[in-house]
Design a protein around this motif. Structure first.
Motif, mmCIF file in Angstrom:
data_model
loop_
_atom_site.group_PDB
_atom_site.id
_atom_site.type_symbol
_atom_site.label_atom_id
_atom_site.label_comp_id
_atom_site.label_asym_id
_atom_site.label_seq_id
_atom_site.Cartn_x
_atom_site.Cartn_y
_atom_site.Cartn_z
ATOM 1 N N HIS A 144 0.840 -1.202 0.000
ATOM 2 C CA HIS A 144 0.000 0.000 0.000
ATOM 3 C C HIS A 144 0.872 1.248 0.000
ATOM 4 O O HIS A 144 2.038 1.210 0.397
ATOM 5 C CB HIS A 144 -0.964 0.007 1.191
ATOM 6 N N ASP B 281 6.678 1.332 5.684
ATOM 7 C CA ASP B 281 5.238 1.010 5.776
ATOM 8 C C ASP B 281 4.459 1.918 4.860
ATOM 9 O O ASP B 281 3.914 2.917 5.299
ATOM 10 C CB ASP B 281 4.776 1.157 7.235
ATOM 11 N N ASP B 282 4.402 1.623 3.586
ATOM 12 C CA ASP B 282 4.788 0.388 2.938
ATOM 13 C C ASP B 282 5.289 0.728 1.539
ATOM 14 O O ASP B 282 5.133 -0.039 0.612
ATOM 15 C CB ASP B 282 3.557 -0.525 2.949
ATOM 16 N N GLU C 156 -5.079 1.420 3.062
ATOM 17 C CA GLU C 156 -4.804 0.373 4.054
ATOM 18 C C GLU C 156 -4.835 0.901 5.476
ATOM 19 O O GLU C 156 -5.400 0.285 6.370
ATOM 20 C CB GLU C 156 -3.445 -0.280 3.767
ATOM 21 N N GLU C 157 -4.227 2.058 5.673
ATOM 22 C CA GLU C 157 -4.135 2.595 7.037
ATOM 23 C C GLU C 157 -5.489 3.116 7.534
ATOM 24 O O GLU C 157 -5.612 3.558 8.665
ATOM 25 C CB GLU C 157 -3.066 3.700 7.115
ATOM 26 N N ASP D 188 3.838 -6.119 3.635
ATOM 27 C CA ASP D 188 3.432 -5.043 4.548
ATOM 28 C C ASP D 188 3.529 -5.480 6.003
ATOM 29 O O ASP D 188 2.886 -4.921 6.873
ATOM 30 C CB ASP D 188 1.996 -4.619 4.216
HETATM 31 ZN ZN LIG Z 1 1.342 -0.974 6.288
#
Ligand SMILES: [Zn+2]
Length: 472
Positions: free
Chosen positions: A99, A132-133, A165-166, A193
């Motif tokens: 991501h 990340d990431d 994603e977050e 990830d």
């Molecule tokens: Zn991540």
């Protein structure tokens, strides 16, 4: 057969001449996940990050591959890359996932560092989102290019890089439905990830925790009053909130009390935790930036690993209703709001957990206070399917070839909602979930860094795993 020596050298050079410099530019972009930048469309940072990563990818596409930035309505975009097979079984597809959205800034960055200030110190590239990431798309394409260079066959691969994603990947299911005919039938998912317990070997993630988040608000007054007048007459909203939090966890031990948030830990996972504790020892807790004299919650390292991976845990990640200390008068404030972040174990139903948390917090409010648990989302954890013997051997051989040590297996305490979704959709797929979030890398916190040699070795490991996969 691992990569040829000159290919290993080529990967090293690719990292230093192209990948790290592009990640430096990437770190400068404050493309926070939509939950932390609801105006992400207007602010344009996400588009800038997509543009940067996709233009690098376009100039590094393996022969025959295509790249599309897919956009569905108002949703965050995804980068989708389709790479034709050079071997493997017909119709077989591998997905490589990562991501590009980022966590917010967070405070506490060391002097000279900052979330959007890339700094290279030795093996480390500091800044938000490198580990990340951001590195995932680079590692995925470089692994495949390394295979092409050595003429080692690989199956068809799709690379999927999302931008939500977050925020719990809420945009992703729509894309998976939309792209399903183009994704095909997955036999292997490579997710880049996740974490590693040290930088000395390849770590494979066997489970992930889920997450329930939401805002708890308690109010007893419609406006603030003189604390000399009000205290002892009307309960303080923060005292009521303390009582309510006691319904969730035990403030002496941190043990979460709600039965709906716990599960029976499988025997094999306990054994893996014991083995990990033997390998990493006190690193389980000493990797954290502890104040002098601070002790972990229990002495037993295996228990700490199980706490972190297979038991629920509460963190309070934000607060409203409070003035800054420099501006705090003697006031009984009208309300207190806390953002709760509750990790839940794999195998726990996130909807059931979410409902249990809401019910526990909202029932019988002390003093008739106005209490709400709102804005809540719930993501499932994930427990890996049994590892196929070929993959177990491939992980170990790759770790030996590029790290000189055996592969290790460990659960992770974080959440990658997409892994659960994929597990449901592709029940026969094997999973290789790994990553560079090792000791000190501090994703989500201050001083996040990417350990560049680990990213490079991991890239070579992914290449080997894809090569072995194609021989099945
Ligand atoms: Zn991540």
């Amino acid at each position: 057969m691992p990569a040829a020596d000159n290919t290993t050298q080529w990967v090293t050079e690719k990292f230093s001449s192209s990948i790290v410099p592009t990640l430096v530019d990437y770190i400068k972009i404050p493309n926070k996940s939509p939950m932390f930048d609801p105006d992400w469309k207007k602010s344009g940072h996400m588009d800038k990050a997509v543009e940067l990563l996709s233009s690098w990818a376009k100039s590094n596409l393996p022969d025959g591959a295509t790249l599309e930035v897919v956009r569905l309505g108002d949703r965050t975009p995804v980068i989708f890359i389709d790479i034709p097979a050079t071997g493997g079984r017909a119709g077989d597809t591998v997905m490589l996932y990562g991501h590009l959205d980022k966590q917010p800034e967070m405070t506490g960055w060391r002097e000279g560092l900052g979330p959007w200030t890339p700094v290279i110190e030795g093996d480390k590239l500091f800044g938000r989102g490198g580990a990340d990431d951001g590195y995932a798309i680079f590692a995925s394409l470089t692994a495949i290019n390394a295979l092409r260079q050595d003429k080692r066959p690989h199956a068809r691969c799709v690379v999927l890089i999302e931008a939500c994603e977050e925020s719990g990947s809420y945009d992703l299911p729509a894309y998976i439905d939309h792209l399903a005919p183009r994704i095909g039938d997955l036999s292997l998912v490579v997710c880049l990830d996740s974490g590693c317990a040290n930088y000395d070997q390849l770590w494979s993630t066997t489970s992930l925790r889920g997450l329930v988040i939401g805002t708890l608000e308690v109010s007893l007054l419609t406006e603030g009053v003189h604390s000399g007048d009000g205290t002892g007459v009307i309960a303080a909203s923060e005292r009521v909130i303390r009582q309510l939090l006691d319904r969730i966890d035990d403030s002496h031990t941190g043990v979460v009390k709600l039965a709906e948030l716990s599960t029976q830990i499988p025997k094999q996972r306990v054994l893996q935790a014991e083995r990990t504790a033997q390998v990493i020892g006190d690193e389980v807790f000493s990797k954290f930036p502890l104040q002098p004299g601070v002790q972990p919650v229990v002495k037993d390292n295996t228990e700490l690993i199980l706490n972190r991976t297979w038991r629920p845990g509460l963190a309070i990640t934000g607060a409203d209703g409070w003035p800054p200390i420099s501006n705090a008068g003697n006031v009984l404030r009208p309300s207190t709001s806390l953002k709760l972040s509750i990790r839940i174990p794999p195998r726990v139903d996130p909807k059931v957990a979410q409902a249990a948390v809401k019910a526990a917090l909202e029932k019988d409010p002390p003093y008739g206070a106005k209490v709400s648990f709102s804005g809540s989302t719930a993501s499932a954890g994930w427990d890996a399917p049994e590892l196929a013997p070929w993959l177990e051997q491939a992980l170990d051989a790759a770790s030996q070839a590029h790290f000189g040590k055996p592969a290790m297996y460990m659960g992770e305490g974080g959440t990658i909602p997409f892994m659960y979704m994929l597990g449901e959709k592709f029940p026969k797929a094997q999973f290789c979930i790994t990553g560079v979030l090792g000791p000190g890398s501090n994703a989500h916190g201050p001083n996040e860094f990417l350990h560049v040699p680990t990213a490079r070795r991991l890239t070579l490991c992914v290449a080997d795993i894809l090569a072995t996969h194609a021989q099945q």
